[in-house]
Design a protein around this motif. Structure first.
Motif, short mmCIF file in Angstrom:
data_model
loop_
_atom_site.label_atom_id
_atom_site.label_comp_id
_atom_site.label_asym_id
_atom_site.label_seq_id
_atom_site.Cartn_x
_atom_site.Cartn_y
_atom_site.Cartn_z
N GLY A 179 -13.26 -6.36 3.78
CA GLY A 179 -13.09 -5.89 2.40
C GLY A 179 -14.06 -4.81 1.99
O GLY A 179 -14.27 -4.57 0.80
N THR A 213 -13.99 -1.43 2.13
CA THR A 213 -13.49 -0.27 1.39
C THR A 213 -13.15 -0.65 -0.06
O THR A 213 -13.54 0.04 -1.01
CB THR A 213 -12.26 0.32 2.12
N GLN A 247 -7.43 5.89 1.94
CA GLN A 247 -7.52 4.62 1.21
C GLN A 247 -8.66 4.68 0.18
O GLN A 247 -8.49 4.35 -0.99
CB GLN A 247 -7.78 3.47 2.20
N ARG A 293 -13.53 -1.35 12.22
CA ARG A 293 -12.71 -1.36 13.43
C ARG A 293 -13.43 -0.58 14.52
O ARG A 293 -13.95 0.50 14.28
CB ARG A 293 -11.37 -0.70 13.12
N LYS A 322 -12.76 -12.14 -1.42
CA LYS A 322 -11.58 -13.00 -1.32
C LYS A 322 -11.85 -14.46 -1.70
O LYS A 322 -11.23 -15.37 -1.16
CB LYS A 322 -10.98 -12.93 0.10
N VAL A 361 -13.12 -11.38 -6.44
CA VAL A 361 -12.22 -12.43 -6.89
C VAL A 361 -10.79 -11.93 -7.06
O VAL A 361 -10.02 -12.47 -7.87
CB VAL A 361 -12.73 -13.06 -8.21
N GLY A 362 -10.43 -10.90 -6.30
CA GLY A 362 -9.06 -10.40 -6.37
C GLY A 362 -8.99 -9.03 -5.72
O GLY A 362 -10.00 -8.45 -5.31
N1 LIG Z 1 -7.59 -11.43 -2.72
C1 LIG Z 1 -8.55 -10.55 -2.41
N2 LIG Z 1 -8.31 -9.59 -1.51
C2 LIG Z 1 -9.29 -8.71 -1.22
C3 LIG Z 1 -10.58 -8.80 -1.83
N3 LIG Z 1 -11.33 -7.80 -1.30
C4 LIG Z 1 -10.55 -7.15 -0.42
N4 LIG Z 1 -9.32 -7.68 -0.36
C5 LIG Z 1 -8.18 -7.29 0.48
O1 LIG Z 1 -8.56 -7.38 1.83
C6 LIG Z 1 -7.87 -6.43 2.62
C7 LIG Z 1 -8.85 -5.61 3.47
O2 LIG Z 1 -9.67 -4.86 2.60
P1 LIG Z 1 -10.40 -3.51 3.02
O3 LIG Z 1 -11.22 -3.11 1.87
O4 LIG Z 1 -9.45 -2.53 3.55
O5 LIG Z 1 -11.32 -4.06 4.19
P2 LIG Z 1 -12.29 -3.23 5.14
O6 LIG Z 1 -13.45 -4.09 5.43
O7 LIG Z 1 -12.57 -1.91 4.56
O8 LIG Z 1 -11.40 -3.08 6.42
P3 LIG Z 1 -11.68 -2.10 7.66
O9 LIG Z 1 -12.02 -0.78 7.09
O10 LIG Z 1 -10.43 -2.09 8.45
O11 LIG Z 1 -12.80 -2.73 8.41
C8 LIG Z 1 -7.10 -5.57 1.62
O12 LIG Z 1 -5.78 -6.00 1.59
C9 LIG Z 1 -7.76 -5.87 0.30
O13 LIG Z 1 -6.91 -5.73 -0.79
C10 LIG Z 1 -10.80 -9.85 -2.78
O14 LIG Z 1 -11.90 -10.04 -3.36
N5 LIG Z 1 -9.76 -10.70 -3.03
#
Ligand SMILES: Nc1nc2c(ncn2[C@@H]2O[C@H](COP(=O)(O)OP(=O)(O)OP(=O)(O)O)[C@@H](O)[C@H]2O)c(=O)[nH]1
Ligand SMILES: [Mg+2]
Length: 451
Positions: free
Chosen positions: A114, A116, A148, A197, A252, A278-279
């Protein structure tokens, strides 16, 4: 609500406790068992569950009940305090960011944790607090990573720097140039979103270490997905080995029952959880504050005020006992009266203070203890006009000294006399108490009084 399942089982455990006519060993064991079940379902590590159970068991029936409270309330307090400890401690983390320094915050974490989303949430959160925030996209592995972040940045109207601006696909170059770029432009907070990644974990860690070394961010924040539960500990430790993790963002928490496990697991690593996600929306970010979080989990918003009251009574009792110890040395001077009156001003009537000490309340009548607040203020001012000697040996205050003190404090001789009368009355009462000290033996009167 976040962790609704844990919340439901904890509140129902407390409801049962509150329904019981009184708390004994059996009721306590039942409560502890329900709490254990709730925590295990939330994926809290079994060792942590056992040790919190033991501490609750040890403290709940042993700790003294402050005057005016019940055993049940003490048990509630113990449960609350131990849960707060489990989730990170009483002290909420400091989330302030200095302005005008180009504070660089680097987000790290495994793929999909999460980062990004969190980068945008943080930029939004601090922007709303009035900081000039900016984003740097150091992820060149994930297809569309830049887009993104750019899309999110656009939504909150925050500038972004990435491979396009840097003219390079090298994450290290982008990070260095991006942070420098925004620093020079006077941004307060520069958030660096790194890649999750990679072909393997080792190369991911190497890249993070390299960026960390060259960019020297002010803070490294680890982003952890709550759905992994207690596994969060291993992850936090692995990252901590590579770079010094300064804080943690747990994402999450809305979509998992295992959040309790994640929160408690990282608490033991020592790094503070600063925020929770939280979302999926940008505004779904909350600063993490264990006491508030636990109050909500227990479904008792007023629990904290109950505990604050309990603490205050304990403090008052301590102060009262300190006074008695002092009195038992046979000396009660105006200086002591001064500090007593100040304590009364802070904490309420002396009568209440003294009631808390077994055998003491009887000595002083209510009239003696209840001093009107204006009178209190006047007396404090009068005492400020006295010399040290007068405060220590009130006996020497004769008519001419009284006149001087009254002039100095803008009061009258009558006022000064009134204060001295009050002092004499208290002094006598205390002396009487000391003479009777023997009778209070075993009643919890400090040793000094037991003659
Ligand atoms: N429900 C929920 N979903 C979340 C939360 N934070 C992130 N997400 C979801 O988690 C997924 C991955 O989020 P990214 O922000 O793309 O994660 P990342 O760590 O940047 O991923 P990479 O760049 O591939 O390593 C997305 O679908 C987001 O919407 C949260 O607090 N709650
Ligand atoms: Mg990402």
């Amino acid at each position: 609500m976040v962790l609704s399942r844990l919340r439901e089982s904890l509140t129902s455990a407390l409801r049962d406790l509150l329904k019981a006519p009184f708390v004994d060993k059996r009721v306590l064991e039942e409560t502890i068992r329900s709490i254990q079940r709730a925590l295990l379902i939330a994926d809290v590590n079994v060792h942590l569950v056992l040790s919190i159970s033991n501490r609750i068991r040890e403290r709940a029936l042993k700790e003294s009940v402050p005057p005016g409270f019940s055993r049940k309330e003490v048990v509630l307090r113990v449960i609350y305090e131990e849960l707060v400890k489990l989730l990170g401690g009483e002290e909420p983390p400091d989330i302030s960011i200095p302005t005008g320094k180009g504070y660089a915050l680097m987000l790290v974490g495994i793929q999909g944790s999460g980062k990004t989303t969190t980068a945008a949430k943080l930029a939004w959160f601090y922007k709303r607090k009035g900081l000039k925030t900016a984003l740097v996209c150091a992820d060149t592995y994930r297809p569309g990573a830049y887009e993104q972040l750019a899309q999110l940045a656009d939504k909150i109207n925050v500038p972004i720097y990435g491979y396009k601006e840097a003219g390079s696909k090298d994450p290290l170059k982008i990070s260095i140039k991006g942070v420098k770029f925004f620093k020079e432009k006077g941004y307060d907070l520069i958030i660096v979103d790194t890649a999750g990644r990679h072909k393997d974990e080792k190369s991911l860690m190497n890249e993070i270490m390299e960026i960390n070394e060259k960019v020297r961010p002010d803070e490294v924040m680890l982003v952890i997905d709550a759905t992994i539960g207690q596994q969060a500990k291993t992850q936090a430790e692995a990252f901590h080995k590579a770079v010094k993790v300064g804080s943690i963002f747990i994402t999450k928490l809305d979509g998992t029952a295992k959040g309790g496990g994640a929160l408690s697991a990282v608490a033991v690593t020592g790094a503070k959880v600063k925020f929770i996600g939280v979302g999926e929306k940008i505004e779904d970010i909350e600063p993490f504050n264990p006491p508030n979080f636990v109050s909500r989990l227990l479904g008792m918003g007023d629990l904290k005020s109950l505990i604050d009251k309990m603490k205050e009574v304990e403090l008052t009792k301590e102060l009262g006992e300190e006074l008695i110890t002092k009195l038992s040395s046979g000396k009660f001077t105006l200086l002591d009266l001064y500090s007593q009156l100040r304590a009364i001003k802070r904490m309420g009537p002396l009568a209440r203070l003294l009631e808390l000490i077994p055998g003491f309340g009887l000595t002083i009548t209510k009239d003696m203890a209840d001093v009107a607040s204006e009178k209190l203020d006047r007396w404090l001012i009068i005492m400020q006009s006295m010399t040290q000697e007068e405060l220590e040996r009130p006996r020497i205050i004769n008519r001419s000294r009284m006149e001087r003190i009254a002039r100095g404090s803008g009061t009258t001789v009558k006022d000064v006399k009134e204060l001295l009368n009050y002092y004499n009355m208290m002094n006598k009462a205390f002396r009487r108490l000391i003479r009777r000290g023997r009778r209070f033996r075993g009643l919890g009167v400090p040793r000094g009084l037991r003659m």
